[in-house]
Design a protein around this motif. Structure first.
Motif, PDB file in Angstrom:
ATOM      1  N   MET A 104      -9.187  -5.617   1.724  1.00  0.00           N
ATOM      2  CA  MET A 104      -9.265  -4.422   1.812  1.00  0.00           C
ATOM      3  C   MET A 104      -7.748  -4.080   2.658  1.00  0.00           C
ATOM      4  N   TRP A 105      -7.912  -5.071   3.099  1.00  0.00           N
ATOM      5  CA  TRP A 105      -6.060  -4.556   3.828  1.00  0.00           C
ATOM      6  C   TRP A 105      -5.595  -5.878   3.392  1.00  0.00           C
ATOM      7  N   PRO A 106      -3.640  -5.030   3.249  1.00  0.00           N
ATOM      8  CA  PRO A 106      -3.321  -6.262   3.142  1.00  0.00           C
ATOM      9  C   PRO A 106      -2.352  -7.432   3.987  1.00  0.00           C
ATOM     10  N   PHE A 107      -2.142  -8.607   3.482  1.00  0.00           N
ATOM     11  CA  PHE A 107      -1.487  -9.154   3.870  1.00  0.00           C
ATOM     12  C   PHE A 107      -0.363  -9.655   4.623  1.00  0.00           C
ATOM     13  N   ASP A 108       0.022 -10.168   5.454  1.00  0.00           N
ATOM     14  CA  ASP A 108       1.731  -9.773   6.363  1.00  0.00           C
ATOM     15  C   ASP A 108       2.084 -10.487   5.690  1.00  0.00           C
ATOM     16  N   GLY A 109       3.478  -9.692   5.247  1.00  0.00           N
ATOM     17  CA  GLY A 109       4.738  -9.716   3.918  1.00  0.00           C
ATOM     18  C   GLY A 109       4.163  -9.258   3.030  1.00  0.00           C
ATOM     19  N   GLU A 110       2.721  -8.694   1.917  1.00  0.00           N
ATOM     20  CA  GLU A 110       2.651  -8.357   0.790  1.00  0.00           C
ATOM     21  C   GLU A 110       3.366  -7.265   0.969  1.00  0.00           C
ATOM     22  N   ALA A 111       3.228  -6.387   1.228  1.00  0.00           N
ATOM     23  CA  ALA A 111       3.483  -5.555   0.945  1.00  0.00           C
ATOM     24  C   ALA A 111       5.443  -5.465   0.989  1.00  0.00           C
ATOM     25  N   ASP A 112       6.134  -6.129   1.421  1.00  0.00           N
ATOM     26  CA  ASP A 112       7.594  -6.182   1.290  1.00  0.00           C
ATOM     27  C   ASP A 112       7.991  -7.176   0.054  1.00  0.00           C
ATOM     28  N   ALA A 113       6.888  -7.972  -0.428  1.00  0.00           N
ATOM     29  CA  ALA A 113       7.310  -9.064  -0.892  1.00  0.00           C
ATOM     30  C   ALA A 113       7.087  -8.034  -2.173  1.00  0.00           C
ATOM     31  N   VAL A 114       6.134  -7.379  -2.293  1.00  0.00           N
ATOM     32  CA  VAL A 114       5.407  -6.067  -3.956  1.00  0.00           C
ATOM     33  C   VAL A 114       7.298  -5.586  -4.214  1.00  0.00           C
ATOM     34  N   ASN A 115       8.124  -4.950  -2.786  1.00  0.00           N
ATOM     35  CA  ASN A 115       8.447  -4.224  -2.885  1.00  0.00           C
ATOM     36  C   ASN A 115      10.012  -5.290  -3.054  1.00  0.00           C
ATOM     37  N   ALA A 116       9.979  -6.104  -2.975  1.00  0.00           N
ATOM     38  CA  ALA A 116      10.962  -7.175  -3.869  1.00  0.00           C
ATOM     39  C   ALA A 116      10.734  -7.548  -5.008  1.00  0.00           C
ATOM     40  N   GLY A 117       9.539  -7.193  -5.780  1.00  0.00           N
ATOM     41  CA  GLY A 117       9.356  -7.677  -7.147  1.00  0.00           C
ATOM     42  C   GLY A 117       8.879  -9.050  -7.247  1.00  0.00           C
ATOM     43  N   VAL A 118       7.926  -9.397  -5.574  1.00  0.00           N
ATOM     44  CA  VAL A 118       7.759 -10.920  -6.335  1.00  0.00           C
ATOM     45  C   VAL A 118       6.487 -10.650  -7.316  1.00  0.00           C
ATOM     46  N   VAL A 119       5.322 -10.034  -6.630  1.00  0.00           N
ATOM     47  CA  VAL A 119       4.168 -10.532  -7.937  1.00  0.00           C
ATOM     48  C   VAL A 119       4.663  -9.429  -8.983  1.00  0.00           C
ATOM     49  N   ASP A 120       4.682 -10.107  -9.909  1.00  0.00           N
ATOM     50  CA  ASP A 120       4.510  -9.758 -11.484  1.00  0.00           C
ATOM     51  C   ASP A 120       3.462  -8.559 -12.113  1.00  0.00           C
ATOM     52  N   ARG A 121       1.693  -9.315 -11.466  1.00  0.00           N
ATOM     53  CA  ARG A 121       0.704  -9.051 -11.788  1.00  0.00           C
ATOM     54  C   ARG A 121       0.114  -8.357 -10.557  1.00  0.00           C
ATOM     55  N   VAL A 122      -1.411  -7.746 -10.172  1.00  0.00           N
ATOM     56  CA  VAL A 122      -1.419  -8.041  -9.116  1.00  0.00           C
ATOM     57  C   VAL A 122      -3.258  -7.780 -10.120  1.00  0.00           C
ATOM     58  N   LEU A 123      -4.502  -8.790  -9.324  1.00  0.00           N
ATOM     59  CA  LEU A 123      -5.836  -8.789  -9.672  1.00  0.00           C
ATOM     60  C   LEU A 123      -6.710  -7.743  -8.695  1.00  0.00           C
ATOM     61  N   LEU A 124      -7.462  -6.915  -9.143  1.00  0.00           N
ATOM     62  CA  LEU A 124      -8.098  -6.089  -8.345  1.00  0.00           C
ATOM     63  C   LEU A 124      -9.931  -6.013  -8.886  1.00  0.00           C
ATOM     64  N   VAL A 125     -10.088  -5.991  -7.756  1.00  0.00           N
ATOM     65  CA  VAL A 125     -11.895  -6.654  -7.998  1.00  0.00           C
ATOM     66  C   VAL A 125     -12.856  -5.088  -8.117  1.00  0.00           C
ATOM     67  N   SER A 126     -11.782  -4.540  -7.707  1.00  0.00           N
ATOM     68  CA  SER A 126     -13.093  -2.741  -7.874  1.00  0.00           C
ATOM     69  C   SER A 126     -12.426  -1.658  -7.747  1.00  0.00           C
ATOM     70  N   GLN A 127     -12.423  -0.614  -8.534  1.00  0.00           N
ATOM     71  CA  GLN A 127     -12.367   0.204  -7.960  1.00  0.00           C
ATOM     72  C   GLN A 127     -11.822   0.974  -7.085  1.00  0.00           C
ATOM     73  N   HIS A 128     -12.541   0.282  -5.897  1.00  0.00           N
ATOM     74  CA  HIS A 128     -12.143   0.869  -4.182  1.00  0.00           C
ATOM     75  C   HIS A 128     -11.298  -0.184  -3.620  1.00  0.00           C
ATOM     76  N   GLN A 129     -10.561  -1.474  -4.081  1.00  0.00           N
ATOM     77  CA  GLN A 129     -10.079  -1.889  -3.936  1.00  0.00           C
ATOM     78  C   GLN A 129      -9.051  -1.149  -4.333  1.00  0.00           C
ATOM     79  N   LYS A 130      -9.019  -1.042  -5.911  1.00  0.00           N
ATOM     80  CA  LYS A 130      -7.961  -0.132  -6.425  1.00  0.00           C
ATOM     81  C   LYS A 130      -7.169   1.051  -5.761  1.00  0.00           C
ATOM     82  N   GLU A 131      -7.659   1.699  -5.366  1.00  0.00           N
ATOM     83  CA  GLU A 131      -8.084   2.889  -4.800  1.00  0.00           C
ATOM     84  C   GLU A 131      -6.705   2.601  -3.364  1.00  0.00           C
TER      85      GLU A 131
END
Lengths: 335, 227
Positions: A104-131
């Motif tokens: 339920m929390w991002p790992f180190d570097g995750e947010a920056d990597a997402v901003n840099a376009g590294v992640v093409d698709r994110v898989l989420l386990v629940s609506q809770h996690q999505k929020e």
């Protein structure tokens, strides 16, 4: 068969590891997984051999692989995936990255990597996690995959415990336990009961040093018993949580249900998406509701037997339905 | 304090009274009081930890000087039912939620803050004039009470009293909160006597209601708080 490169460690212990093990089993006729060993997340020779033997899949050093724009890499819950530079290295080759955090929390570097376009698709386990991740992933393609737990690993068993037994299974993280944990259990009003807990460690022992754990308690270190055997020993899975924790999904609860252990779980997490209150378990708010549920189950064997069967069937037929999960994952891993 | 201790002794209670004071008080083990360090009554936690270092006991009962014994306290620790803390839960906040909580906010707002930080039951108004804590739980009690105070300051710019902090920590740490409500413990302690004439305090049943409102109860405590 489609080939998917996997950054992660399938195994028999731990939520992410067992998730991968179950995923490999689920998709074995449609996807060829190759586990990647790379700097920052190097697999030892022993681990590589273990994975190859147990799951009949290849483990390769990433330098040997021809990762290109057509390739898909699935990374699951590897804390160092972004901070070690592994994700960036993979992305440099044009490969598509599908990422599943599990927490339920991002790992180190995750947010920056997402901003840099590294992640093409994110898989989420629940609506809770999505929020919880809405701010980070609002512009990334996402897929709600839930969790597949292999029902065959957790067969149903009829309980005939001479002493009514309640307990819980989770990693030994003090934050997962409520401040009052031992007195919570003891105040439920059971005249005779066994309390079994796995996993327990020195941190938890220190946290609850104020309590005298009597003979009704059995606290076990991690992996002292196989999860299936441990859950099979419990009549009820009573799972109050610490107030700092929001479960992203709740694998341990579903594993318990599969074995026929009736879940008694807190409101405010994802549990009401797979526990139907009063039918396949109990989703409780105030302490009084936990007490009522536990006492009803302890005093009424036929109700308990019926609910155990219902919990197991609900988990097996609805939550862990193979075909449904196969379709979801096929879609999640296809571009 | 001397009158409190004298009333206890007169009722057969011979437990040790440890007091932080400027002068010697008859019947007590006395230590020098410090200059006031914190507002809102938060010094009690400093004094408790100082007291713990001086005199090691399994449990500590904190009692306000303006207390009066009408009976001896018998078997009080067994009433905790394993909980490491007891702070009397006086009034459910849902009955007084629009009332001023005394720190520029309402009781309803404080209740919402408590529920966001782990209180799963109806939050209660509490008092800081009588409470019990187990030796091994003192650090945890302080951690939760002070943690809540810091959260309230940082996030809501509120300065809560120690009574609110202790109440929050208690409701996190206790087992069944029902056992700590005044309805269940009115034979031990009560405060805010509804005055019925000038009769002298003695061991008998009287009507009780919190000054901010809520239900009336019949109470017959061993200890009255006269504040």
């Amino acid at each position: 068969m489609q080939r998917v490169y996997l950054v992660g460690r399938p195994g028999e212990v731990g939520g992410a590891a067992t998730k991968l093990a179950d995923l490999i089993d689920l998709l074995d006729t449609t996807i060829e997984f190759v586990v990647i060993s790379m700097p920052g997340m190097q697999l030892t020779k022993k681990e590589s051999i273990r994975i190859q033997k147990a799951y009949k899949i290849r483990v390769a050093d990433w330098k040997e692989l021809d990762l290109d724009r057509e390739a898909v890499v699935l990374a699951v819950c590897e804390k160092a995936f972004f901070s070690s530079g592994a994700a960036a290295r993979i992305k440099d080759r044009g490969t598509r990255i599908v990422w599943s955090n599990e927490m339920m929390w991002p790992f180190d570097g995750e947010a920056d990597a997402v901003n840099a376009g590294v992640v093409d698709r994110v898989l989420l386990v629940s609506q809770h996690q999505k929020e919880a991740f809405a701010n980070i992933y609002n512009e990334v393609e996402s897929c709600l995959t839930g969790n597949f737990v292999s029902p065959e690993r957790f067969p149903f068993r009829v309980r005939e415990n001479p002493i009514f037994t309640i307990g819980r299974l989770s990693r030994p993280d003090p934050d997962k336990y409520p401040a009052n944990f031992p007195v919570f259990y003891e105040a439920l009003g059971l005249t005779e009961a066994r309390f079994r807990v796995m996993a327990w460690d020195e941190k938890l022992k220190k946290r609850y040093a104020w309590h005298k754990f009597g003979r009704s308690w059995e606290v076990l270190p991690a992996n002292r018993e196989e999860a299936n055997a441990f859950l099979g020993s419990l009549d009820l899975f009573v799972y109050p949580l610490g107030h700092k924790v929001k479960e992203s999904w709740g694998r341990a609860v579903v594993e318990a249900m599969l074995t026929g252990c009736v879940p008694v779980v807190p409101k405010g997490h994802n549990f009401n998406n797979f526990v139907t209150h009063g039918e396949s378990g109990y989703v409780c708010g105030p302490f009084e509701e936990y007490k009522e549920a536990v006492l009803e189950m302890s005093e009424n064997y036929s109700s308990r037997k019926r609910m155990a069967k219902q919990a197991s069937e609900a988990a097996r037929e609805k939550i862990c339905a193979r075909e449904q999960h196969r379709k979801i994952w096929q879609e999640a891993l296809t571009f | 304090m001397a009158k409190c201790v004298a009333s206890a002794r007169a009722r057969g209670c011979f437990k040790e009274f440890v007091v932080f004071a400027e002068n010697e008080i008859e019947g007590c083990v006395c230590y020098q009081v410090l200059e006031e360090q914190e507002k809102g009554g938060w010094d009690v936690l400093h004094y408790l930890k100082l007291g713990m270092r001086q005199r090691k006991f399994e449990y500590y009962i904190w009692i306000d000087p303006y207390s009066y014994f009408v009976r001896n306290l018998q078997g009080i620790l067994s009433r905790l039912n394993g909980s490491p803390v007891h702070v009397p839960l006086l009034v459910p906040i849902c009955e007084v939620e629009n009332m001023d909580a005394g720190c520029n906010t309402s009781w309803g707002s404080l209740a919402a803050l408590m529920k966001n930080r782990g209180i799963i039951d109806v939050p209660y108004v509490t008092a800081d004039s009588f409470w019990i804590v187990k030796h091994e739980a003192v650090e945890l009690l302080e951690e939760y009470a002070v943690g809540f105070r810091n959260d309230c300051r940082r996030e809501e710019d509120l300065d809560i009293s120690v009574a609110v902090g202790l109440g929050y920590a208690m409701q996190l740490l206790c087992g069944d909160p029902e056992r700590h409500r005044l309805e269940s413990t009115s034979d031990i302690w009560a405060n805010y006597l509804l005055r019925q004439g000038n009769t002298e305090l003695c061991a008998e049943e009287r009507l009780w209601r919190h000054p901010i409102g809520g239900r009336e109860l019949k109470v017959n405590p061993a200890i009255w708080h006269l504040g």
